[in-house]
Design a protein around this motif. Structure first.
Motif, PDB file in Angstrom:
ATOM      1  N   ALA A   1      41.588 -14.767   0.816  1.00 16.64           N
ATOM      2  CA  ALA A   1      41.198 -15.884  -0.039  1.00 16.64           C
ATOM      3  C   ALA A   1      42.392 -16.735  -0.439  1.00 16.64           C
ATOM      4  O   ALA A   1      42.255 -17.940  -0.662  1.00 16.64           O
ATOM      5  N   ALA A   2      43.581 -16.120  -0.544  1.00 18.94           N
ATOM      6  CA  ALA A   2      44.781 -16.899  -0.862  1.00 18.94           C
ATOM      7  C   ALA A   2      45.076 -17.908   0.250  1.00 18.94           C
ATOM      8  O   ALA A   2      45.448 -19.055  -0.022  1.00 18.94           O
ATOM      9  N   PHE A   3      44.910 -17.494   1.496  1.00 17.09           N
ATOM     10  CA  PHE A   3      45.077 -18.430   2.614  1.00 17.09           C
ATOM     11  C   PHE A   3      43.961 -19.463   2.629  1.00 17.09           C
ATOM     12  O   PHE A   3      44.204 -20.646   2.908  1.00 17.09           O
ATOM     13  N   ALA A   4      42.729 -19.021   2.339  1.00 17.51           N
ATOM     14  CA  ALA A   4      41.609 -19.964   2.328  1.00 17.51           C
ATOM     15  C   ALA A   4      41.807 -21.015   1.251  1.00 17.51           C
ATOM     16  O   ALA A   4      41.535 -22.206   1.470  1.00 17.51           O
ATOM     17  N   TYR A   5      42.276 -20.602   0.078  1.00 16.66           N
ATOM     18  CA  TYR A   5      42.535 -21.550  -1.002  1.00 16.66           C
ATOM     19  C   TYR A   5      43.571 -22.582  -0.562  1.00 16.66           C
ATOM     20  O   TYR A   5      43.395 -23.791  -0.765  1.00 16.66           O
ATOM     21  N   GLY A   6      44.668 -22.116   0.023  1.00 17.37           N
ATOM     22  CA  GLY A   6      45.698 -23.043   0.484  1.00 17.37           C
ATOM     23  C   GLY A   6      45.180 -24.010   1.539  1.00 17.37           C
ATOM     24  O   GLY A   6      45.537 -25.193   1.550  1.00 17.37           O
ATOM     25  N   THR A   7      44.308 -23.502   2.420  1.00 14.93           N
ATOM     26  CA  THR A   7      43.787 -24.352   3.498  1.00 14.93           C
ATOM     27  C   THR A   7      42.876 -25.448   2.950  1.00 14.93           C
ATOM     28  O   THR A   7      43.004 -26.621   3.340  1.00 14.93           O
ATOM     29  N   VAL A   8      41.960 -25.076   2.042  1.00 17.52           N
ATOM     30  CA  VAL A   8      41.057 -26.105   1.526  1.00 17.52           C
ATOM     31  C   VAL A   8      41.815 -27.108   0.664  1.00 17.52           C
ATOM     32  O   VAL A   8      41.480 -28.304   0.643  1.00 17.52           O
ATOM     33  N   MET A   9      42.853 -26.657  -0.037  1.00 17.22           N
ATOM     34  CA  MET A   9      43.645 -27.604  -0.819  1.00 17.22           C
ATOM     35  C   MET A   9      44.452 -28.529   0.101  1.00 17.22           C
ATOM     36  O   MET A   9      44.690 -29.694  -0.238  1.00 17.22           O
TER      37      MET A   9
ATOM     38  N   ALA B   1      43.509 -30.769  15.324  1.00 17.66           N
ATOM     39  CA  ALA B   1      44.816 -30.321  15.797  1.00 17.66           C
ATOM     40  C   ALA B   1      45.928 -30.809  14.866  1.00 17.66           C
ATOM     41  O   ALA B   1      46.882 -30.074  14.578  1.00 17.66           O
ATOM     42  N   ARG B   2      45.808 -32.035  14.382  1.00 19.43           N
ATOM     43  CA  ARG B   2      46.793 -32.560  13.437  1.00 19.43           C
ATOM     44  C   ARG B   2      46.783 -31.750  12.135  1.00 19.43           C
ATOM     45  O   ARG B   2      47.837 -31.466  11.551  1.00 19.43           O
ATOM     46  N   PHE B   3      45.576 -31.382  11.693  1.00 25.71           N
ATOM     47  CA  PHE B   3      45.476 -30.634  10.446  1.00 25.71           C
ATOM     48  C   PHE B   3      46.099 -29.249  10.586  1.00 25.71           C
ATOM     49  O   PHE B   3      46.790 -28.769   9.675  1.00 25.71           O
ATOM     50  N   VAL B   4      45.851 -28.577  11.695  1.00 25.49           N
ATOM     51  CA  VAL B   4      46.457 -27.262  11.914  1.00 25.49           C
ATOM     52  C   VAL B   4      47.978 -27.374  11.922  1.00 25.49           C
ATOM     53  O   VAL B   4      48.684 -26.554  11.307  1.00 25.49           O
ATOM     54  N   ALA B   5      48.489 -28.400  12.598  1.00 21.16           N
ATOM     55  CA  ALA B   5      49.943 -28.609  12.608  1.00 21.16           C
ATOM     56  C   ALA B   5      50.465 -28.896  11.206  1.00 21.16           C
ATOM     57  O   ALA B   5      51.546 -28.429  10.825  1.00 21.16           O
ATOM     58  N   TYR B   6      49.699 -29.646  10.418  1.00 24.75           N
ATOM     59  CA  TYR B   6      50.084 -29.948   9.039  1.00 24.75           C
ATOM     60  C   TYR B   6      50.177 -28.666   8.211  1.00 24.75           C
ATOM     61  O   TYR B   6      51.140 -28.465   7.450  1.00 24.75           O
ATOM     62  N   CYS B   7      49.175 -27.788   8.349  1.00 25.27           N
ATOM     63  CA  CYS B   7      49.178 -26.526   7.595  1.00 25.27           C
ATOM     64  C   CYS B   7      50.369 -25.662   7.984  1.00 25.27           C
ATOM     65  O   CYS B   7      51.038 -25.076   7.119  1.00 25.27           O
ATOM     66  N   LEU B   8      50.640 -25.558   9.277  1.00 26.47           N
ATOM     67  CA  LEU B   8      51.756 -24.737   9.735  1.00 26.47           C
ATOM     68  C   LEU B   8      53.094 -25.293   9.256  1.00 26.47           C
ATOM     69  O   LEU B   8      54.007 -24.533   8.908  1.00 26.47           O
ATOM     70  N   ALA B   9      53.177 -26.607   9.220  1.00 28.64           N
ATOM     71  CA  ALA B   9      54.464 -27.225   8.879  1.00 28.64           C
ATOM     72  C   ALA B   9      54.729 -27.272   7.382  1.00 28.64           C
ATOM     73  O   ALA B   9      55.887 -27.250   6.958  1.00 28.64           O
ATOM     74  N   THR B  10      53.678 -27.326   6.589  1.00 33.45           N
ATOM     75  CA  THR B  10      53.892 -27.587   5.161  1.00 33.45           C
ATOM     76  C   THR B  10      53.563 -26.434   4.235  1.00 33.45           C
ATOM     77  O   THR B  10      54.163 -26.321   3.157  1.00 33.45           O
ATOM     78  N   SER B  11      52.601 -25.571   4.577  1.00 39.05           N
ATOM     79  CA  SER B  11      52.125 -24.625   3.563  1.00 39.05           C
ATOM     80  C   SER B  11      52.012 -23.180   4.016  1.00 39.05           C
ATOM     81  O   SER B  11      51.647 -22.320   3.196  1.00 39.05           O
ATOM     82  N   MET B  12      52.300 -22.883   5.276  1.00 41.63           N
ATOM     83  CA  MET B  12      52.113 -21.515   5.737  1.00 41.63           C
ATOM     84  C   MET B  12      52.959 -20.527   4.931  1.00 41.63           C
ATOM     85  O   MET B  12      52.488 -19.464   4.511  1.00 41.63           O
ATOM     86  N   GLY B  13      54.231 -20.856   4.703  1.00 41.63           N
ATOM     87  CA  GLY B  13      55.095 -19.971   3.935  1.00 41.63           C
ATOM     88  C   GLY B  13      54.622 -19.809   2.514  1.00 41.63           C
ATOM     89  O   GLY B  13      54.656 -18.706   1.941  1.00 41.63           O
ATOM     90  N   TRP B  14      54.164 -20.898   1.907  1.00 45.61           N
ATOM     91  CA  TRP B  14      53.667 -20.863   0.534  1.00 45.61           C
ATOM     92  C   TRP B  14      52.414 -19.995   0.441  1.00 45.61           C
ATOM     93  O   TRP B  14      52.287 -19.156  -0.453  1.00 45.61           O
ATOM     94  N   ASP B  15      51.480 -20.173   1.388  1.00 46.31           N
ATOM     95  CA  ASP B  15      50.249 -19.388   1.372  1.00 46.31           C
ATOM     96  C   ASP B  15      50.536 -17.911   1.609  1.00 46.31           C
ATOM     97  O   ASP B  15      49.904 -17.040   1.006  1.00 46.31           O
TER      98      ASP B  15
END
Length: 276
Positions: free
Chosen positions: A184-192, A220-234
């Motif tokens: 759920a922590a990853f899901a929260y980060g993804t929806v935000m 594809a852009r959104f997945v790249a955005y998540c990997l680049a900006t929030s993966m470590g935070w999530d």
């Protein structure tokens, strides 16, 4: 202990009207978060990509308020209000502890355990109120706040929907709650991320939302955005939630369950006639 005493108390028992309100706000929330993938390229909505998050934010504020009011009418008594205030204040105070440090947000584990003990209805209200209070406390008020309130409401409500609330105890329950908290922590980060992504515009052309691009390209852009900006935070948020759940979970669950038993939410208040 008898099976009847093992039955877990609920601060709020959801009625048909409350369930309908939750379904409605959740459906609107799905559209509010996922509209970049739902609107076809060139539609009027995508043409106003910079305005849409603001419009949805205003709508979500009203809808979350309606849901909270509806649930309150279904039986949020003074005891439940008092517990809601204590838990929301505690969660709001915990959130700034790790703010800005690799997603170290200890409030998430408290939301998981509170939703588990107090049920999905109370969980949704608690998650929303806690995020609202923490935004006021930290000065984080903006168009993203209604999205945070709804996402945290979902997060906490989901814990209340996990199986075995009256029977599952001990290590098995902790492992289940830790696993839920991790995912759920990853899901929260993804929806935000979905809420903030359309604001980027052309700041980062390779990963920004493109109103004229097909859904697959934007995905594809959104997945790249998540990997680049929030993966470590999530990941930090998920790991902290798991660790705190496993280490502090037994004590916190016992305290919450003891408090709900003493509060006797489901016992009607009665008054004895005075003997004159």
């Amino acid at each position: 202990m008898s099976r009847g005493n093992d039955r877990q108390a609920r601060a709020i028992r959801l009625g048909p009207r409350s369930v309908a309100a939750l379904v409605l706000v959740s459906a609107v929330g799905v559209v509010a978060f996922g509209w970049p993938f739902l609107a076809p390229p060139g539609s009027r909505l995508t043409a106003h990509a910079q305005d849409a998050p603001w419009l949805f934010a205003g709508l979500l504020v009203l809808l979350v308020g309606v849901v909270a009011a509806t649930i309150s009418e279904s039986g949020l008594g003074p005891k439940a209000v008092a517990m809601l205030g204590v838990l929301a204040a505690t969660g709001a105070a915990l959130r700034p502890i790790g703010a800005g440090t690799a997603g170290l947000e200890p409030m998430f584990f408290l939301m998981v355990l509170s939703g588990r003990v107090l049920g999905p209805g109370f969980g949704f209200v608690l998650g929303s109120v806690t995020m609202f209070a923490s935004a006021l406390l930290t000065g984080g008020v903006g168009p993203w706040m209604p999205f945070q309130m709804l996402a945290m409401g979902w997060f906490t409500m989901g814990a209340g929907l996990l199986p075995g609330p009256d029977r599952l105890r001990g290590r098995a329950e902790l492992v289940m709650l830790a696993g839920y908290g991790f995912l759920a922590a990853f899901a929260y980060g993804t929806v935000m991320n979905m809420a903030g992504w359309p604001f980027m515009g052309g700041l980062a052309s390779g990963i920004a939302f493109a109103a004229d691009a097909p859904v697959t390209a934007n995905l594809a852009r959104f997945v790249a955005y998540c990997l680049a900006t929030s993966m470590g935070w999530d990941l930090g948020r998920a790991v902290v939630t798991v660790v705190l759940t496993l280490v502090l979970g037994p004590a916190v669950l016992r305290a919450l369950r003891r408090a709900t038993r003493r509060a006797a939410f489901e016992t009607a208040v009665t008054f004895e006639a005075s003997q004159g």
